[in-house]
Design an enzyme around this catalytic site. Structure first.
Site, short mmCIF file in Angstrom:
data_model
loop_
_atom_site.label_atom_id
_atom_site.label_comp_id
_atom_site.label_asym_id
_atom_site.label_seq_id
_atom_site.Cartn_x
_atom_site.Cartn_y
_atom_site.Cartn_z
N ARG A 1 0.82 -1.36 -0.06
CA ARG A 1 -0.05 0.02 0.03
C ARG A 1 0.93 1.19 -0.11
O ARG A 1 1.91 1.23 0.60
CB ARG A 1 -0.93 -0.07 1.25
CG ARG A 1 -2.28 -0.79 1.12
CD ARG A 1 -3.03 -0.41 -0.02
NE ARG A 1 -4.39 -0.79 -0.25
CZ ARG A 1 -4.40 -2.07 -1.01
NH1 ARG A 1 -3.39 -2.67 -1.91
NH2 ARG A 1 -5.60 -2.67 -1.18
N GLU B 1 -2.89 7.87 -5.81
CA GLU B 1 -3.31 6.98 -7.18
C GLU B 1 -4.24 7.64 -7.87
O GLU B 1 -5.36 7.96 -7.37
CB GLU B 1 -3.51 5.73 -7.12
CG GLU B 1 -2.04 4.81 -6.25
CD GLU B 1 -2.42 3.30 -5.84
OE1 GLU B 1 -3.57 2.82 -6.34
OE2 GLU B 1 -1.62 2.86 -5.40
N HIS C 1 -0.44 -0.07 -9.93
CA HIS C 1 -1.32 -0.88 -9.18
C HIS C 1 -1.96 -1.94 -9.74
O HIS C 1 -2.98 -2.34 -9.81
CB HIS C 1 -2.48 0.04 -8.41
CG HIS C 1 -3.16 -0.46 -7.19
ND1 HIS C 1 -3.14 0.13 -6.03
CD2 HIS C 1 -3.27 -1.79 -6.83
CE1 HIS C 1 -3.61 -0.57 -5.15
NE2 HIS C 1 -3.80 -1.91 -5.47
#
Lengths: 419, 433
Positions: free
Chosen positions: A272, A301, A321
């Site tokens: 994360r 993000e 991601h």
């Protein structure tokens, strides 16, 4: 929960009751065809076959609860979501009938699971679908740092030519031998273990830090356990994060802890973004204290090389991601999430759920609500029960149920404790 | 036999401080400490023999080289005193080892220094094909943003699960074995094809052996090349063999560019028959994305012949190469050499030359002694060089001459090429090939 916390929660709940917000009731009557909403996506093709006979499935394609239609907020009984939308306490309170939230994926830091429990909403995840994809990508990032393939491919794309062996050594400068290096894994969960076993095949010495893991797992896999984070950082040539994000480990990698790392160490993060203070990382990369970093996740993000604290940092490899993704993993996760929603709709919450992550909070919260049931205005009680005319749940459902249940159906006696 | 060309004489007299030349490099700092007391070390920094100084061509006794210069028969014939060539690395396809043997030049390599570096890079290339890290990093650099999960799936489209996939290794040598063991950790089923490997190695490592190349290609989701380049396997991967591969397979090459027909590969990439290729070596090097048959091919990952490199591996290889040169200079060729790759050819050639020694004009025989700088060593025609006082006195501060011409009547027990090796009794006449 500490006594002070309990009193505080009780006071909050009483406040909300007075404001007209109902206490959480687990397994109350449900619409025969409840509404299931995919919050931050638009494709329900995989979920449909699994849910269509027990639910209505809708998608919101929202990036925040502001974008969610009021009908969904009012009627949705189950919500499916990825990692691109956040559900804080305030967000959760917008939903009027939500009972279960299922994260299509393993991390659930984007949902306030405690608040959800207090509102009587179970939160579930899908922990298994992308374990190997993530481990394989993590290994790929580690190898790209050591063997520099991504950077050299980029150099070739930009026109670099390496004719002589001296030029070859220069373009590959920094490429390092792996055997004998130490890989430090923070968080030895499913992904961390998979990474550890792959790394061993390359000759890494593998150490890990995990304050939550039971004693002895290191013996099973032949790894060395570090007692503290500092120990791990001091002894690692490459640090890889594989822990979930919680209220205790935000910015785990920060200016102070980076200075405990070895000079010229590598950092990899497929867990994360919030675990890493990107300002501190950028500074360390510029000064060479960290030789290179490979990040699949970021504080903000979607990530962009042209924005944010990392925009001028050298020696970075970034992906958007995607470490979890393969077509098979994606389908598996979505199917498993849909099945969990189905279990919630057709069974009992949280007993029928396979991967409920806030079970203890849920049970504690519903204990409180059962205790306060007597103090709740009966009319309020009636208002909550009447979504549609429910079928009374069969008596067998209440066997072995260890919590006080408040329910309007006649087969249930208020305050009766079932053993 | 052409009277103008001398026959090879192994272990003839040598200059007390012979010239050792690094042909295609300029840095001798690692080699110097190992060689400076027995040799003079020079560097040529040449990309072809045309660029090599005549003094080196005339005087060099040992040559060190990487992969960036080629030594064909014609190139080798330019050297007048060369006895040993040492490749700083494992592949020696850039040297005509047969011609070298016929000229009495031993060729050696350094096979061990970069085994794991190459295997680690090969695994990195395979993972980059399956997980698409390199391409996604490139996309991010170019400004792609992936906000929603649908966009994430799109930018990562093609990223595949590894467990259950089959990796086919062509050539199960040192690197191939190292790759096989790493790949198993990811859940690859590993198969291999290697026509030269003895039976049973697959049992040692738990791999499946394929009897033919075609079998391997048919059953592989990802094919990785780990064989050396020789006269039999140029363009091993060509239009025909590519069509035996699975639709959408991956190809990885960290071995030699000549193994792959790049025109055929480019076509297969464009048509999607090959889903992606990762190449560290190319038909023409240095590689450039803007030139050659691959210049418009999609789904390529390329690195500039760097899979071998780490600072440690580089130093280890250079030190080992220098030690091999030292063994050649101070010992016997090829007996003192650890990694001579053309030993059989060398022995066969020197057998022939020994046979013909009697037929060679004595004057010529004497003339051969003058390969070395005149005045330093005198050799009686057709005889053994004096290892005693007469010669020693002329040599200043160098090792005494320990070499002797191998006596004809006792050839070492080395089989001629093509013959099975077996213990042989002493014999005066070498058998026919």
């Amino acid at each position: 929960m500490a006594l002070m916390d309990k009193h505080k929660v009780k006071r909050q709940r009483l406040d909300r009751i007075c404001e007209g917000i109902r206490p959480p009731i687990l397994n109350g009557p449900m619409h025969p065809r409840p509404l299931v909403a995919l919050l931050d996506g638009r494709d329900c093709t995989v979920e449909m076959p699994i849910l269509k006979d027990v639910a209505t499935v809708a998608f919101c394609d929202a990036q925040s609860t502001q974008e969610i239609h009021e009908k969904v907020l009012n009627e949705a009984v189950a919500a499916l979501l990825y990692h691109t939308i956040t559900l804080s306490r305030d967000d959760l309170e917008k939903f009027k009938g939500l009972r279960v939230i299922v994260r299509i994926g393993s991390g659930f830091d984007n949902v306030d699971v405690k608040a959800a429990a207090e509102l009587g909403i179970a939160v579930c995840n899908v922990p298994a679908a992308s374990v190997e994809e993530t481990a394989d990508t993590s290994m790929c990032l580690i190898l790209n740092l050591y063997r520099r393939v991504t950077w050299m491919h980029q150099a070739l794309r930009e026109g670099t030519r390496a004719t002589s062996v001296e030029q070859i050594r220069e373009v590959a400068g920094g490429a390092a031998r792996i055997r004998g290096e130490t890989l430090g894994i923070i968080g030895l969960g499913r992904v961390g273990q998979a990474v550890a076993l792959r790394a061993k095949a390359f000759g890494f010495g593998v150490i890990f830090y995990d304050p939550y893991l039971a004693e002895g797992v290191e013996r099973s896999l032949g790894l060395q356990r570090m007692a503290t984070l500092q120990d791990l950082l001091i002894h690692s040539d490459c640090v890889s994060l594989h822990c979930s994000l919680n209220e205790h480990n935000h910015h785990l990698i920060n200016d102070f802890t980076i200075k405990q790392m070895r000079q010229g160490a590598f950092l990899v993060n497929t867990a994360r973004g919030g675990l890493v203070d990107e300002k501190a990382l950028a500074q360390a990369l510029k000064e060479g204290r960290i030789r290179g970093a490979a990040l699949d996740v970021h504080e903000t993000e979607p990530f962009s090389f042209s924005q944010g604290p990392l925009k001028d940092a050298p020696n970075l490899i970034c992906t958007p991601h995607t470490s979890w993704y393969s077509e098979q993993a994606s389908i598996e996760a979505r199917e498993e999430a849909a099945r969990e929603v189905r279990r919630a709709i057709t069974g009992r919450i949280p007993d029928s759920l396979k991967n409920c992550v806030n079970k203890e909070y849920l049970m504690a919260a519903s204990q409180w609500s059962s205790m306060e049931a007597a103090t709740v205005h009966s009319e309020l009680n009636g208002a909550t029960g009447m979504e549609h005319h429910p079928l009374p749940p069969p008596l067998s459902q209440y066997r072995n149920h260890k919590v006080f249940i408040k329910c309007r159906c006649i087969c249930c006696i208020p305050g009766l404790k079932m053993s």
